[in-house]
Design a protein around this motif. Sequence first.
Motif, mmCIF file in Angstrom:
data_model
loop_
_atom_site.group_PDB
_atom_site.id
_atom_site.type_symbol
_atom_site.label_atom_id
_atom_site.label_comp_id
_atom_site.label_asym_id
_atom_site.label_seq_id
_atom_site.Cartn_x
_atom_site.Cartn_y
_atom_site.Cartn_z
ATOM 1 N N ARG A 74 0.746 -1.249 -0.202
ATOM 2 C CA ARG A 74 0.084 0.103 0.124
ATOM 3 C C ARG A 74 0.959 1.185 0.059
ATOM 4 N N MET A 75 1.848 1.133 0.955
ATOM 5 C CA MET A 75 2.806 2.407 0.954
ATOM 6 C C MET A 75 3.574 2.660 -0.218
ATOM 7 N N ILE A 76 4.070 1.553 -1.139
ATOM 8 C CA ILE A 76 4.753 1.746 -2.195
ATOM 9 C C ILE A 76 4.002 2.006 -3.243
ATOM 10 N N THR A 77 2.653 1.484 -3.547
ATOM 11 C CA THR A 77 1.687 1.985 -4.583
ATOM 12 C C THR A 77 1.438 3.387 -4.407
ATOM 13 N N ALA A 78 1.252 3.750 -3.263
ATOM 14 C CA ALA A 78 0.677 4.972 -2.902
ATOM 15 C C ALA A 78 1.957 6.131 -3.261
ATOM 16 N N ASP A 84 5.969 9.713 -7.777
ATOM 17 C CA ASP A 84 6.484 9.386 -9.319
ATOM 18 C C ASP A 84 5.496 10.151 -10.239
ATOM 19 N N LEU A 85 4.010 9.759 -10.179
ATOM 20 C CA LEU A 85 3.191 10.469 -11.215
ATOM 21 C C LEU A 85 2.670 11.806 -10.585
ATOM 22 N N MET A 86 3.018 12.213 -9.417
ATOM 23 C CA MET A 86 2.307 13.400 -8.901
ATOM 24 C C MET A 86 0.813 13.582 -8.982
ATOM 25 N N ILE A 87 0.213 12.645 -8.897
ATOM 26 C CA ILE A 87 -1.397 12.669 -8.881
ATOM 27 C C ILE A 87 -1.812 12.515 -7.478
ATOM 28 N N ASP A 88 -2.764 13.413 -7.153
ATOM 29 C CA ASP A 88 -3.552 13.698 -6.064
ATOM 30 C C ASP A 88 -3.732 12.653 -5.139
ATOM 31 N N TRP A 89 -3.395 12.532 -3.832
ATOM 32 C CA TRP A 89 -3.522 11.494 -3.064
ATOM 33 C C TRP A 89 -5.070 11.089 -3.063
ATOM 34 N N ARG A 90 -5.855 12.153 -2.898
ATOM 35 C CA ARG A 90 -7.253 11.595 -2.953
ATOM 36 C C ARG A 90 -7.940 10.762 -4.255
ATOM 37 N N LEU A 110 -5.932 8.998 5.954
ATOM 38 C CA LEU A 110 -4.723 9.773 7.002
ATOM 39 C C LEU A 110 -3.432 8.803 6.366
ATOM 40 N N GLY A 111 -3.423 7.617 6.087
ATOM 41 C CA GLY A 111 -2.389 6.776 5.525
ATOM 42 C C GLY A 111 -1.777 7.243 4.273
ATOM 43 N N TRP A 112 -2.683 7.629 3.459
ATOM 44 C CA TRP A 112 -2.457 8.260 2.192
ATOM 45 C C TRP A 112 -1.846 9.649 2.243
ATOM 46 N N GLN A 113 -2.084 10.376 3.142
ATOM 47 C CA GLN A 113 -1.696 11.706 3.446
ATOM 48 C C GLN A 113 -0.149 11.492 4.228
ATOM 49 N N TRP A 114 -0.186 10.203 4.981
ATOM 50 C CA TRP A 114 1.376 10.241 5.410
ATOM 51 C C TRP A 114 2.218 10.008 4.406
ATOM 52 N N VAL A 115 1.914 9.115 3.371
ATOM 53 C CA VAL A 115 2.889 8.793 2.248
ATOM 54 C C VAL A 115 2.783 9.956 1.520
ATOM 55 N N ALA A 116 1.714 10.968 1.269
ATOM 56 C CA ALA A 116 1.840 12.134 0.243
ATOM 57 C C ALA A 116 2.468 13.071 0.976
ATOM 58 N N GLY A 117 3.024 13.206 2.230
ATOM 59 C CA GLY A 117 3.386 14.282 2.837
ATOM 60 C C GLY A 117 2.565 15.576 3.144
ATOM 61 N N THR A 118 1.254 15.144 3.336
ATOM 62 C CA THR A 118 0.197 16.414 3.539
ATOM 63 C C THR A 118 -0.553 15.987 4.858
#
Length: 194
Positions: A74-78, A84-90, A110-118
């Motif tokens: 999940r973390m790698i794909t996110a 890499d693609l700079m696509i919105d975490w949402r 919130l896991g997605w935001q952890w990876v995205a840095g937001t």
Amino acid sequence: AEAFVRQLAWRDFYSQVLYHRPESSWSNYRGGSVAWNRDDEGFAAWTSGLTGFPVVDAGMRQLAETGWMHNRARMITASFLTKDLMIDWRRGARWFLSSLTDGDVANNQLGWQWVAGTGTDTNPTRIFNPTIQSKRFDPTGAYIRRWVSELADVEDAEVHDPSPLTRASTGYPLPIVDHREAIRSYKEARGFKV
């Protein structure tokens, strides 16, 4: 047991954050905005498990087939989608929620935001190199072989990053981005030293 308790603690923490800040389910916890790409072709390749990065594709194919994916995948794909693609975490969070059998808004968003840095642990330079992660956590490529059938018979030395010749002979796609260039672009876009 410690790893399990740690994951329970994160789950509880994210539930508490969402309870007190319900807007963080679809907004950056730290506020601010990021200039995300609207790369529909990249997003389609990611959701289909056709990025050309074996561990990313294995994770996305496992998700499509089973409705589940290990936390590391999940973390790698996110990371791949947001860095890499700079696509919105949402967009990724919506995809996961629509695909996961264990989808939980607090843990997912919130896991997605952890990876995205937001999110709560704002670290926009947290980047998972998919090839290095794959080699470190799946040295023989068993996970890749299970979910990326094109690479089932590829040698261990090549399974994490097949050569163009191997890709052509197996029908596995070339990478949709150059990881180093993509991360350089990401860092430039976010105003970090490159």
